[in-house]
Each structure stands twice: as C-alpha cells, then as structure tokens.
Scaffold this active site. Structure first.
Site, short mmCIF file in Angstrom:
data_model
loop_
_atom_site.label_atom_id
_atom_site.label_comp_id
_atom_site.label_asym_id
_atom_site.label_seq_id
_atom_site.Cartn_x
_atom_site.Cartn_y
_atom_site.Cartn_z
N SER A 134 67.51 14.95 27.82
CA SER A 134 68.57 15.18 28.71
C SER A 134 68.89 16.49 28.19
CB SER A 134 69.46 14.18 28.52
OG SER A 134 70.70 14.42 29.48
N LYS A 160 65.42 16.16 32.28
CA LYS A 160 66.55 15.82 33.02
C LYS A 160 67.79 16.79 32.73
CE LYS A 160 69.39 12.23 31.96
NZ LYS A 160 70.11 11.15 31.85
N LYS A 162 71.40 17.71 33.52
CA LYS A 162 72.74 17.20 33.84
C LYS A 162 73.42 18.31 35.27
CE LYS A 162 73.62 13.94 31.41
NZ LYS A 162 74.10 12.34 31.68
N ASP A 188 71.04 14.38 37.07
CA ASP A 188 72.01 13.41 36.65
C ASP A 188 73.38 14.05 36.98
OD1 ASP A 188 73.32 11.39 35.77
OD2 ASP A 188 72.94 11.54 33.81
N GLU A 213 70.05 11.07 39.75
CA GLU A 213 70.99 9.86 39.15
C GLU A 213 72.18 9.91 39.37
OE1 GLU A 213 71.20 8.18 34.59
OE2 GLU A 213 69.84 9.85 34.93
N ASP A 238 72.79 4.35 37.70
CA ASP A 238 73.01 4.18 36.53
C ASP A 238 74.06 3.45 36.35
OD1 ASP A 238 73.66 4.64 33.77
OD2 ASP A 238 73.80 6.72 33.58
N LYS A 262 70.79 0.98 30.81
CA LYS A 262 71.58 1.01 29.40
C LYS A 262 71.97 -0.12 28.89
CE LYS A 262 72.68 5.95 30.33
NZ LYS A 262 73.71 6.92 30.78
N GLY A 290 70.24 6.57 27.61
CA GLY A 290 70.56 6.86 26.40
C GLY A 290 71.99 7.37 26.37
#
Length: 371
Positions: A134, A160, A162, A188, A213, A238, A262, A290
């Site tokens: 990430s 991934k 952000k 995400d 996400e 998520d 998660k 995570g």
C-alpha cells in the site's frame, strides 16, 4: 481453558516513512497488544485501532479501557475458548477491534496449548501468499513514481495507491504510463468520495485497475450499488464490511464485486473466516487488508490470507515496509511472496528485548485475585 490473567501492553513503533491516507498521516503506530495467560501457556493478540477515531470509531485508549473495564471481567469467571467469547462479549455493543485483540490472544493460547497451527484451525491451504503493498498519498508525482519503482524492484506483486479528491486520476495515470499495463494496480479511497463524484471516478476506468476500494462512506451500501452501475472498475468494500451479515447484504445489493477482509474490523479471525465463506459461496474474491500491524498481527493476517478464497494479493507486506525493526522475527519478501507461519498458534512470538525497547506502558490483570 481457564485464563489466569491478561496483560495489556502499549508499544510505540516508528514508521520508516510517513504514511498518508485520505483521513490523515501517521508517523508512528501506538499499538495495544494483548497477552492472554493460562498457567504456563500464553497467547498474543494485536489491537489494530489507531490513536484517533479516524479509520473507525475505535481508538487505542478506548480499546484499552474497554478491555480492562468490560471484557476482562467477563473472562475472570469463565472457562473459555475462542469461539465462546463471541456470545460472552455480545452484550457489549461495538468495539470489534478490542474484542478481536482479546479473542486472538485467547485463540493463540488455546492453539499453542494444543500444538495446533492457526492455519490448520482456519483451513489454510498455502504455505506462502502473494504480497501487495500500500502506497500512501505523496507530496508529488515524482515522489510517488520513485516509491512505486522501489516496491516493484523489491518484488511486490501488486501496488495499491491511496487516493483522495485532488490526488486520484493523475497519479494513477502517471503510474500506468511509467510502469505499464502489466502491473497489478488498485486504488483505495477510504470513504473520501460521494456518489456525486461518480463521473469523476469513472475517469479511472481506462487504467484497467483491479478495483476501487471503499470510495463512499461505510454506511452507504445503496450508493456503492449505484456507483457500481456507473463505473466499469470493480468496487471493493472495506470499512462497510463489519460482519458476515454485512458482506451478504452488500453482495445481494450489488454494492461490491470484491471484499477486503480485516479481522480487527470485524471482531476477530472467526468472523473473518465466516466472511470468507460467504464470499466464496457467492463467487466473490477476497483479499487480506492490513492496518500497519507489527509482526504479531501480520503473522495472523498472513495465515488468514492462505485460505482458499483469498485469490488476490493482499496488504501482506514484508516487515521492513513499515518498520526498521519489528518486535518479532521479520517477515521477508521472497519472490513476491511472504511465508505462512506454521508453528502452533499464530506461529510467532515477540522477541523480549525488542518488545521491552518499544514498550510505553504495561497493565497486568490478575484473574486469580478475582477468583
């Protein structure tokens, strides 16, 4: 199993680099660890709550208080196994991260006493899992490209990014143009958008992303379902997935095509396994998220990711992605994968000297004094 006590230990873990998301920037992790003691057997759990209620309503001080005042007293007078904690804790509303930390510690102790690995208990089928990474929001696109290049050179199999309003289409475009279509890429948003942004989010469709996400608020399942009809990129949930029931509802509404699991968010690894089963039954891929865990939480997440329904690389990075020195033996990236611990329980333990170095506070709760 009769517990003789719990230990709540706070540790301060500096990150190797600032980690920025749409809800803030972290420089270090204030981590709450739970040690369950049953005679000469112990087990470890990690609470993934953040220092402030930004990702969810829970935060570290709140979780510690909840465990001390409400969850621990329930355990003092009961013979427990991990699956019996859920009905015992059910009367206390919310607080899944606190509950998950205690349940994991009890489960770890229970399985260590039996000599059973957590992977065998949950139904893991792999001895290593593909690792994604990430990448936080950066100050500039050149900085982002340098970071992504480093992770790809290290061997990570999925990137991934952000994102947030103002940091979305152009960073994704830059990564695609620099590294090509062969890189597994996803984004995400951590709830940073609304349905009114659908036209803008559709601008991500040409980049062939694995998924977007959690673009919308966690309580907006109808909005996600509507968004899924307006964009081609698969929607992954998520924060919205807080239980197996929530996963079933989201799937039935068409709010997601993929689910991020998660364990801390859903109350523990038993509920995480149920979500996995719901998704498998509905043909929905899952992957392991995570929360910047130490080696204790990372071990259990890697084991979970070895279940058969986890068909996408998760946020199961090597330890050095976040920490210069972990409190357990480090997880290492090998050929884009991380090895699944195979020992009893979660398969790892903290190194006492390393744990002591980063400990900021310890509270011991003695059940023998109560009984």
């Amino acid at each position: 199993m009769k517990l003789t006590g719990l230990e709540l230990r706070r540790v301060a873990m500096p990150l190797v680099a600032p980690f920025r998301t749409s809800f803030g920037t972290e420089l270090r992790r204030d981590v709450l660890l739970v040690r369950a003691v049953a005679g000469d057997v112990e087990g470890w759990g990690e609470c993934v709550a953040m220092s402030a209620p930004l990702y969810s309503a829970e935060y570290v001080d709140d979780a510690a208080t909840t465990i001390q005042r409400h969850l621990a007293p329930v355990l003092a007078n009961a013979d427990v196994e991990a699956h019996t904690l859920e009905p015992l804790f059910a009367r206390f509303k919310g607080h899944p991260m606190a509950k998950a930390a205690v349940q994991t510690a009890v489960l770890d102790a229970q399985l260590r006493a039996a000599g059973t690995p957590l992977g065998s208990y949950l139904g893991a089928v792999k001895d290593r899992v593909p690792a994604g990474v990430s990448v936080g929001i950066m100050d500039s696109i050149p900085a982002l490209l340098d970071a992504v290049a480093g992770y790809l050179d290290a061997g990570y199999l999925r990137i991934k990014l952000k994102i947030e309003p103002g940091w979305d289409v152009e960073p994704v475009r830059a990564v695609r143009e620099r590294f090509g279509d062969g890189v597994l890429l996803q984004v995400d948003a951590n709830t940073a958008y609304t349905l009114a942004d659908a036209r803008h989010l559709a601008r991500l469709d040409p980049f062939d992303l694995l998924l977007i996400e959690q673009p919308l608020p966690e309580d907006d399942l109808r909005g996600h379902a509507a968004l899924a009809r307006l964009v081609r990129t698969p929607i992954c949930l998520d924060e919205s997935i807080v239980s197996a029931r929530a996963a079933a509802d989201a799937i039935a509404l068409g709010a997601c095509e993929i689910v991020n699991i998660k364990p801390g968010r859903v109350g523990g690894y038993l509920e995480a396994r149920r979500i996995h089963d719901v998704c498998v039954a509905n043909g929905v891929p899952v992957w392991a998220g995570g929360m910047l865990e130490t080696g204790l939480g990372r071990a259990a997440n890697v084991i979970l990711a070895a279940l058969p329904g986890f068909t996408l690389p998760g946020d199961t990075s090597a330890s050095d992605r976040y920490y210069a020195r972990d409190i357990t033996a480090p997880f290492v990236l090998e050929d884009g994968h991380v090895a699944v611990p195979g020992g009893p329980g979660i398969g790892v333990s903290p190194v006492p000297e390393l744990l002591d170095e980063v400990t900021t506070d310890t509270l011991r709760i003695d059940f023998t004094a109560v009984n």
